[in-house]
Design an enzyme around this catalytic site. Structure first.
Site, PDB file in Angstrom:
ATOM      1  N   GLU A  95       0.464  -1.183   0.057  1.00 32.36           N
ATOM      2  CA  GLU A  95      -0.288   0.059  -0.110  1.00 32.36           C
ATOM      3  C   GLU A  95       1.213   1.008   0.232  1.00 32.36           C
ATOM      4  O   GLU A  95       2.129   1.151  -0.085  1.00 32.36           O
ATOM      5  CB  GLU A  95      -0.761  -0.293   1.187  1.00 32.36           C
ATOM      6  CG  GLU A  95      -2.422  -0.472   1.117  1.00 32.36           C
ATOM      7  CD  GLU A  95      -2.943   0.789  -0.013  1.00 32.36           C
ATOM      8  OE1 GLU A  95      -2.665   1.886  -0.694  1.00 32.36           O
ATOM      9  OE2 GLU A  95      -3.692   1.038   0.277  1.00 32.36           O
ATOM     10  N   HIS A  96      -0.287   2.951   0.294  1.00 31.65           N
ATOM     11  CA  HIS A  96       1.206   4.033  -0.382  1.00 31.65           C
ATOM     12  C   HIS A  96       1.519   4.008   1.052  1.00 31.65           C
ATOM     13  O   HIS A  96       2.220   3.655   1.748  1.00 31.65           O
ATOM     14  CB  HIS A  96      -0.221   4.861  -0.215  1.00 31.65           C
ATOM     15  CG  HIS A  96      -0.882   4.761   1.698  1.00 31.65           C
ATOM     16  ND1 HIS A  96      -0.165   5.319   2.679  1.00 31.65           N
ATOM     17  CD2 HIS A  96      -1.859   4.253   1.948  1.00 31.65           C
ATOM     18  CE1 HIS A  96      -0.708   5.750   3.296  1.00 31.65           C
ATOM     19  NE2 HIS A  96      -1.652   4.737   3.015  1.00 31.65           N
ATOM     20  N   ASP A  97       2.621   4.203   0.317  1.00 27.44           N
ATOM     21  CA  ASP A  97       4.437   5.160   1.037  1.00 27.44           C
ATOM     22  C   ASP A  97       5.060   4.607   1.505  1.00 27.44           C
ATOM     23  O   ASP A  97       5.232   4.462   2.648  1.00 27.44           O
ATOM     24  CB  ASP A  97       3.834   6.719   2.240  1.00 27.44           C
ATOM     25  CG  ASP A  97       2.430   7.306   1.713  1.00 27.44           C
ATOM     26  OD1 ASP A  97       3.263   7.951   0.988  1.00 27.44           O
ATOM     27  OD2 ASP A  97       1.385   7.545   2.183  1.00 27.44           O
TER      28      ASP A  97
ATOM     29  N   ASN B 220       2.621   3.174   5.157  1.00 26.39           N
ATOM     30  CA  ASN B 220       3.834   3.231   5.596  1.00 26.39           C
ATOM     31  C   ASN B 220       4.210   2.727   6.589  1.00 26.39           C
ATOM     32  O   ASN B 220       4.507   2.751   7.717  1.00 26.39           O
ATOM     33  CB  ASN B 220       2.731   4.892   7.225  1.00 26.39           C
ATOM     34  CG  ASN B 220       2.762   6.007   6.242  1.00 26.39           C
ATOM     35  OD1 ASN B 220       3.115   7.278   5.410  1.00 26.39           O
ATOM     36  ND2 ASN B 220       1.148   5.930   5.930  1.00 26.39           N
TER      37      ASN B 220
END
Ligand code: UDP
Length: 219
Positions: A140-142, A160
């Site tokens: 997922e993101h980041d 994250n």
């Protein structure tokens, strides 16, 4: 006429999973499939799933304008050793991606990666060299992923998260989302057991298992 030669390094389970992806990619580029071989330092048989198995020396000796290999071995320490050997000999890293793998937005994928079928990488993701993402894994993101990281099938890496180099994540493990500016961190050389649910940082060199994931104490 001489042309490039393509190798899948490792003629075992991992290699046989990656070979069809490599084959598809060459077919799409109109490259003859007799330019695609397995490379293996302990070749047991000479033909695997319709492709020749060459020793590394034989691979280097074959006529070719350029040589490309995808390192199809799950053990990241072996991948690191072979990456150095290939770089020394001018053999180029080859990134192989399943056609249905998805890279959404601002994903930087380091050289020599393998993305198996149904892998999804969402947005704003940094991934180091020689990453392996097996079937149905997502990031997922980041997230930031170091060099030589390995995901077994079905790894769910939420947003994250920072994964350092040479981490191995077992099948079906779930990594909890970190926070912006304070990612959940998995330290280098750690191993996450299959099905583990990781809810807090994992120190370097630690094996964790279970739900919630805890360090495995050696008896
Ligand atoms: N191998 C190799 N050079 C090495 C280490 C391993 O060519 O330095 C080959 C090994 O001979 C075997 C494959 O890589 O054919 C690894 O297979 P294994 O079943 O151990 O692992 P996987 O395919 O699951 O990564």
């Amino acid at each position: 006429m001489m042309s490039s030669l393509y190798g899948v390094y490792g003629a075992s389970g991992c290699g046989r999973g990656i070979l069809p992806l490599a084959r598809k990619e060459l077919q799409q580029r109109g490259i003859s499939l007799d330019r695609l071989v397995f490379v293996d330092d302990r070749p047991e048989i000479r033909l695997v799933n319709g492709h020749q198995v060459l020793s590394y020396t034989e691979f280097l000796q074959k006529d070719a304008t350029e040589r490309h290999v995808v390192l199809a071995i799950a053990d990241s320490a072996v991948r690191e050793k072979l990456a150095a050997r290939c770089a020394f000999d001018g053999v180029k890293p080859w990134t192989v991606r399943a056609e249905n793998s998805v890279l959404m937005d601002d994903v930087i994928l380091g050289e020599g990666a393998v993305l198996s079928p149904f892998v999804v990488l969402t947005s704003n993701i940094r991934i180091g060299r020689y990453f392996h993402a097996n079937l149905f894994s997502y990031i997922e993101h980041d997230c930031v992923i170091g060099d030589f990281v390995t995901f077994a099938p079905g790894v769910k890496c939420n947003g994250n998260v920072l994964i350092e180099e040479h981490v191995y994540i077992g099948a079906g493990a779930v990594i909890k989302q970190g926070r912006p500016g304070k990612p959940l961190r998995i330290g280098r050389n750690s191993v996450i057991g299959m099905g583990a649910v990781v809810v807090r940082d994992v120190p370097p060199g630690t094996t964790v298992v279970g739900n919630p994931a805890k360090a495995l104490l050696r008896g």
